[in-house]
Design an enzyme around this catalytic site. Structure first.
Site, PDB file in Angstrom:
ATOM      1  N   SER A 177      -2.354  49.785   0.137  1.00 20.81           N
ATOM      2  CA  SER A 177      -1.646  50.909  -0.472  1.00 20.81           C
ATOM      3  C   SER A 177      -2.254  51.184  -1.855  1.00 20.81           C
ATOM      4  O   SER A 177      -2.655  50.242  -2.547  1.00 20.81           O
ATOM      5  CB  SER A 177      -0.164  50.534  -0.606  1.00 20.81           C
ATOM      6  OG  SER A 177       0.621  51.678  -0.776  1.00 20.81           O
ATOM      7  N   PRO A 178      -2.351  52.460  -2.244  1.00 19.20           N
ATOM      8  CA  PRO A 178      -2.939  52.746  -3.556  1.00 19.20           C
ATOM      9  C   PRO A 178      -2.167  52.060  -4.685  1.00 19.20           C
ATOM     10  O   PRO A 178      -0.937  52.142  -4.716  1.00 19.20           O
ATOM     11  CB  PRO A 178      -2.833  54.275  -3.670  1.00 19.20           C
ATOM     12  CG  PRO A 178      -1.915  54.715  -2.581  1.00 19.20           C
ATOM     13  CD  PRO A 178      -1.935  53.669  -1.535  1.00 19.20           C
ATOM     14  N   GLN A 225      -7.277  58.075  -3.281  1.00 19.43           N
ATOM     15  CA  GLN A 225      -6.055  58.839  -3.521  1.00 19.43           C
ATOM     16  C   GLN A 225      -6.302  59.775  -4.711  1.00 19.43           C
ATOM     17  O   GLN A 225      -6.560  59.324  -5.830  1.00 19.43           O
ATOM     18  CB  GLN A 225      -4.869  57.915  -3.825  1.00 19.43           C
ATOM     19  CG  GLN A 225      -3.566  58.706  -3.873  1.00 19.43           C
ATOM     20  CD  GLN A 225      -2.352  57.883  -4.280  1.00 19.43           C
ATOM     21  OE1 GLN A 225      -2.395  57.155  -5.267  1.00 19.43           O
ATOM     22  NE2 GLN A 225      -1.266  58.002  -3.535  1.00 19.43           N
ATOM     23  N   TYR A 251       5.107  62.749  -9.516  1.00 14.37           N
ATOM     24  CA  TYR A 251       3.921  63.299 -10.180  1.00 14.37           C
ATOM     25  C   TYR A 251       3.797  64.793  -9.839  1.00 14.37           C
ATOM     26  O   TYR A 251       4.641  65.350  -9.123  1.00 14.37           O
ATOM     27  CB  TYR A 251       2.670  62.487  -9.806  1.00 14.37           C
ATOM     28  CG  TYR A 251       2.803  61.049 -10.270  1.00 14.37           C
ATOM     29  CD1 TYR A 251       2.926  60.752 -11.634  1.00 14.37           C
ATOM     30  CD2 TYR A 251       2.874  60.000  -9.364  1.00 14.37           C
ATOM     31  CE1 TYR A 251       3.094  59.443 -12.081  1.00 14.37           C
ATOM     32  CE2 TYR A 251       3.042  58.681  -9.808  1.00 14.37           C
ATOM     33  CZ  TYR A 251       3.149  58.412 -11.162  1.00 14.37           C
ATOM     34  OH  TYR A 251       3.329  57.122 -11.598  1.00 14.37           O
ATOM     35  N   ARG A 255       0.261  61.645   0.714  1.00 12.99           N
ATOM     36  CA  ARG A 255       1.395  60.748   0.440  1.00 12.99           C
ATOM     37  C   ARG A 255       2.538  61.584  -0.102  1.00 12.99           C
ATOM     38  O   ARG A 255       2.357  62.353  -1.050  1.00 12.99           O
ATOM     39  CB  ARG A 255       1.016  59.651  -0.556  1.00 12.99           C
ATOM     40  CG  ARG A 255       2.228  58.820  -0.983  1.00 12.99           C
ATOM     41  CD  ARG A 255       1.907  57.519  -1.670  1.00 12.99           C
ATOM     42  NE  ARG A 255       1.698  56.457  -0.699  1.00 12.99           N
ATOM     43  CZ  ARG A 255       1.783  55.152  -0.969  1.00 12.99           C
ATOM     44  NH1 ARG A 255       2.064  54.745  -2.183  1.00 12.99           N
ATOM     45  NH2 ARG A 255       1.566  54.251  -0.031  1.00 12.99           N
ATOM     46  N   GLY A 311       1.235  47.012  -0.158  1.00 16.12           N
ATOM     47  CA  GLY A 311       0.953  47.063  -1.589  1.00 16.12           C
ATOM     48  C   GLY A 311       0.957  45.680  -2.203  1.00 16.12           C
ATOM     49  O   GLY A 311      -0.035  44.946  -2.170  1.00 16.12           O
ATOM     50  N   ARG A 312       2.143  45.283  -2.719  1.00 17.35           N
ATOM     51  CA  ARG A 312       2.198  44.043  -3.503  1.00 17.35           C
ATOM     52  C   ARG A 312       1.775  42.810  -2.735  1.00 17.35           C
ATOM     53  O   ARG A 312       1.202  41.882  -3.330  1.00 17.35           O
ATOM     54  CB  ARG A 312       3.616  43.881  -4.078  1.00 17.35           C
ATOM     55  CG  ARG A 312       3.902  44.871  -5.191  1.00 17.35           C
ATOM     56  CD  ARG A 312       5.378  45.010  -5.443  1.00 17.35           C
ATOM     57  NE  ARG A 312       6.049  45.564  -4.279  1.00 17.35           N
ATOM     58  CZ  ARG A 312       7.376  45.644  -4.142  1.00 17.35           C
ATOM     59  NH1 ARG A 312       8.155  45.183  -5.095  1.00 17.35           N
ATOM     60  NH2 ARG A 312       7.908  46.183  -3.065  1.00 17.35           N
TER      61      ARG A 312
HETATM   62  C1  FNR Z   1       1.880  51.076  -7.012  1.00 14.22           C
HETATM   63  N1  FNR Z   1       2.163  52.165  -6.196  1.00 14.22           N
HETATM   64  C2  FNR Z   1       1.362  53.279  -6.235  1.00 14.22           C
HETATM   65  N2  FNR Z   1       1.543  54.301  -5.341  1.00 14.22           N
HETATM   66  C3  FNR Z   1       0.686  55.330  -5.288  1.00 14.22           C
HETATM   67  O1  FNR Z   1       0.853  56.230  -4.456  1.00 14.22           O
HETATM   68  N3  FNR Z   1      -0.375  55.394  -6.148  1.00 14.22           N
HETATM   69  C4  FNR Z   1      -0.599  54.436  -7.087  1.00 14.22           C
HETATM   70  O2  FNR Z   1      -1.605  54.482  -7.811  1.00 14.22           O
HETATM   71  C5  FNR Z   1       0.315  53.369  -7.174  1.00 14.22           C
HETATM   72  N4  FNR Z   1       0.174  52.377  -8.113  1.00 14.22           N
HETATM   73  C6  FNR Z   1       0.866  51.196  -7.990  1.00 14.22           C
HETATM   74  C7  FNR Z   1       0.541  50.090  -8.781  1.00 14.22           C
HETATM   75  C8  FNR Z   1       1.169  48.877  -8.589  1.00 14.22           C
HETATM   76  C9  FNR Z   1       0.752  47.686  -9.412  1.00 14.22           C
HETATM   77  C10 FNR Z   1       2.180  48.755  -7.597  1.00 14.22           C
HETATM   78  C11 FNR Z   1       2.868  47.442  -7.331  1.00 14.22           C
HETATM   79  C12 FNR Z   1       2.537  49.854  -6.851  1.00 14.22           C
HETATM   80  C13 FNR Z   1       3.123  52.031  -5.080  1.00 14.22           C
HETATM   81  C14 FNR Z   1       2.489  51.272  -3.906  1.00 14.22           C
HETATM   82  O3  FNR Z   1       1.405  51.978  -3.362  1.00 14.22           O
HETATM   83  C15 FNR Z   1       3.503  51.018  -2.798  1.00 14.22           C
HETATM   84  O4  FNR Z   1       3.896  52.243  -2.249  1.00 14.22           O
HETATM   85  C16 FNR Z   1       4.724  50.252  -3.296  1.00 14.22           C
HETATM   86  O5  FNR Z   1       4.345  49.136  -4.079  1.00 14.22           O
HETATM   87  C17 FNR Z   1       5.601  49.769  -2.138  1.00 14.22           C
HETATM   88  O6  FNR Z   1       4.856  48.967  -1.254  1.00 14.22           O
HETATM   89  P1  FNR Z   1       4.918  47.334  -1.311  1.00 14.22           P
HETATM   90  O7  FNR Z   1       4.376  46.920  -2.648  1.00 14.22           O
HETATM   91  O8  FNR Z   1       6.366  46.960  -1.132  1.00 14.22           O
HETATM   92  O9  FNR Z   1       4.044  46.910  -0.171  1.00 14.22           O
END
Ligand code: FNR
Length: 372
Positions: free
Chosen positions: A22-23, A100, A191, A239, A334-335
């Site tokens: 995930s981004p 992205q 955004y 997204r 993501g995380r």
């Molecule tokens: C993000 N997320 C995020 N989403 C996105 O669309 N563009 C981005 O640049 C970011 N940046 C970002 C940085 C960090 C450090 C985190 C933890 C999250 C959201 C991410 O892509 C994701 O949608 C969420 O974190 C939920 O998924 P997880 O982490 O539960 O798998």
């Protein structure tokens, strides 16, 4: 039976599995939007770790569209050239590099999360000495601050709107030059494009505000511009925030998301990546494992388009069940990919019946470690 390890055909591009990074913003550029060694190692590690799709963080199409002065950007040819080694590395490992494309709208010009995530005034600086700037908003009067502070805002006029569309188009052209296979338009998380979609943040009375048709106009025009320059054989993702989680007022909700997904499919979008929220501090987000999956499911059921599910997905079996049960076509992690850069290899080990098949998914350099 389609499962998490099944390949995912996307026009002429094929992801070797249905696991995507995930981004995730890294806030690790100097102030020029150019990738650093951090980005190369960060994205490269996830490719080594078996992700089918390696998506960059939100990459700004214009300097004023950066969340912080340290965000990644793609507003010049120099940026494209600097990203090329990373896309090549991901492709060499059999992965699919995606980018992205983002504009932060009125959530731009902030300090990094570890510096407080607060607005930086145009004449102010962040702790690194980087300057802030005036940010673009559909309706500055509607700005819902998460941090109690207001940035310096300007209402986007017709020239600004055309500038945003042009910036997205040029960014897509450069992304192609850089070797990306997927262009994802970021229209989520409060955004710029989401700010236009939601009646909470869009109080405009021109062709870009009011009706569903008008509020979705900018995202449709941006997507059309990207699709115009992105080759027919390569996929475009969008997204979205499936809902604002503000049921107590007129806001962006899942019914509108399904309608938008249909319109995006007609514009040649291949997959909608369904996230949620990020627009208003009073959002009531349920959280927990799979918390956004029902939103992805509703888009999948209501619109003729593939969907990505994201949010609270941490276990290979959990991700696999989403694909097997036809709840999502792609799983974005993501995380968990920050905790375990080799999540994809772990999934192969956990889900393949024959350990030899799992080992084949490991990079040759690491294969001796695949079997315990
Ligand atoms: C993000 N997320 C995020 N989403 C996105 O669309 N563009 C981005 O640049 C970011 N940046 C970002 C940085 C960090 C450090 C985190 C933890 C999250 C959201 C991410 O892509 C994701 O949608 C969420 O974190 C939920 O998924 P997880 O982490 O539960 O798998």
């Amino acid at each position: 039976m389609t499962d998490l390890l099944s390949s995912l055909p996307l026009r002429d591009v094929e992801s070797p599995n249905r696991i995507a990074v995930s981004p995730m913003c890294q806030y690790s550029c100097a102030t020029d939007g150019l990738p650093t060694e951090w980005h190369r190692v960060h994205l490269g590690s996830r490719a080594v770790g078996g992700a089918g799709i390696v998506m960059t963080e939100a990459t700004a199409v214009d300097p004023v569209g950066r969340i912080t002065p340290h965000d990644l950007g793609i507003w010049s040819d120099e940026h494209a050239a600097a990203l090329e080694p990373t896309t090549e590395f991901v492709r060499d490992l059999g992965g699919v590099p995606g980018i992205q494309l983002a504009h932060a709208g009125h959530k731009a010009s902030k300090t990094r999360p570890w510096d407080g995530n607060v607005p930086i005034a145009p004449d102010g600086t962040d702790p690194t000495g980087a300057s802030g700037w005036e940010v673009l908003s559909p309706s500055p009067d509607a700005y819902p601050p998460f941090d109690g502070d207001r940035p310096a805002m300007r209402k986007a006029d017709q020239d600004d709107i055309e500038g945003v569309i042009d910036a997205y188009r040029a960014a897509a052209e450069r992304s192609l030059e850089a070797g990306f296979e997927i262009a994802e338009v970021h229209a989520a998380h409060g955004y710029l494009l989401h700010e236009f979609l939601s009646p909470v943040t869009n109080h405009r009375e021109d062709d870009y505000g009011g009706s569903f048709e008008n509020r979705t106009r900018l995202v449709r025009e941006v997507v059309a511009a990207v699709r115009e320059v992105w080759p027919d054989e390569k996929p475009v993702f969008v997204r979205i925030s499936g809902t604002d989680w503000l049921d107590d007022r007129e806001s962006w909700d899942i019914e509108q998301s399904v309608r938008l997904a249909d319109a995006l499919a007609e514009l040649g979008v291949d997959l909608v990546d369904v996230s949620s929220g990020g627009l208003h501090p009073e959002q009531a987000v349920p959280g927990g494992p799979n918390f956004q999956v029902p939103l992805a499911e509703q888009v999948r059921a209501g619109a003729d388009i593939a969907v990505g599910a994201v949010g609270g997905i941490t276990e290979p079996e959990q991700a696999d069940a989403l694909v097997r049960n036809n709840r999502a076509d792609l799983v974005l992690v993501g995380r968990e990919f920050l905790r375990d850069p080799y999540f994809g290899l772990r999934a192969a080990g956990d889900l393949e019946r024959d350990p030899k098949d799992a080992a084949k998914q490991w990079p040759v350099q690491y294969r001796r470690a695949a079997q315990r």
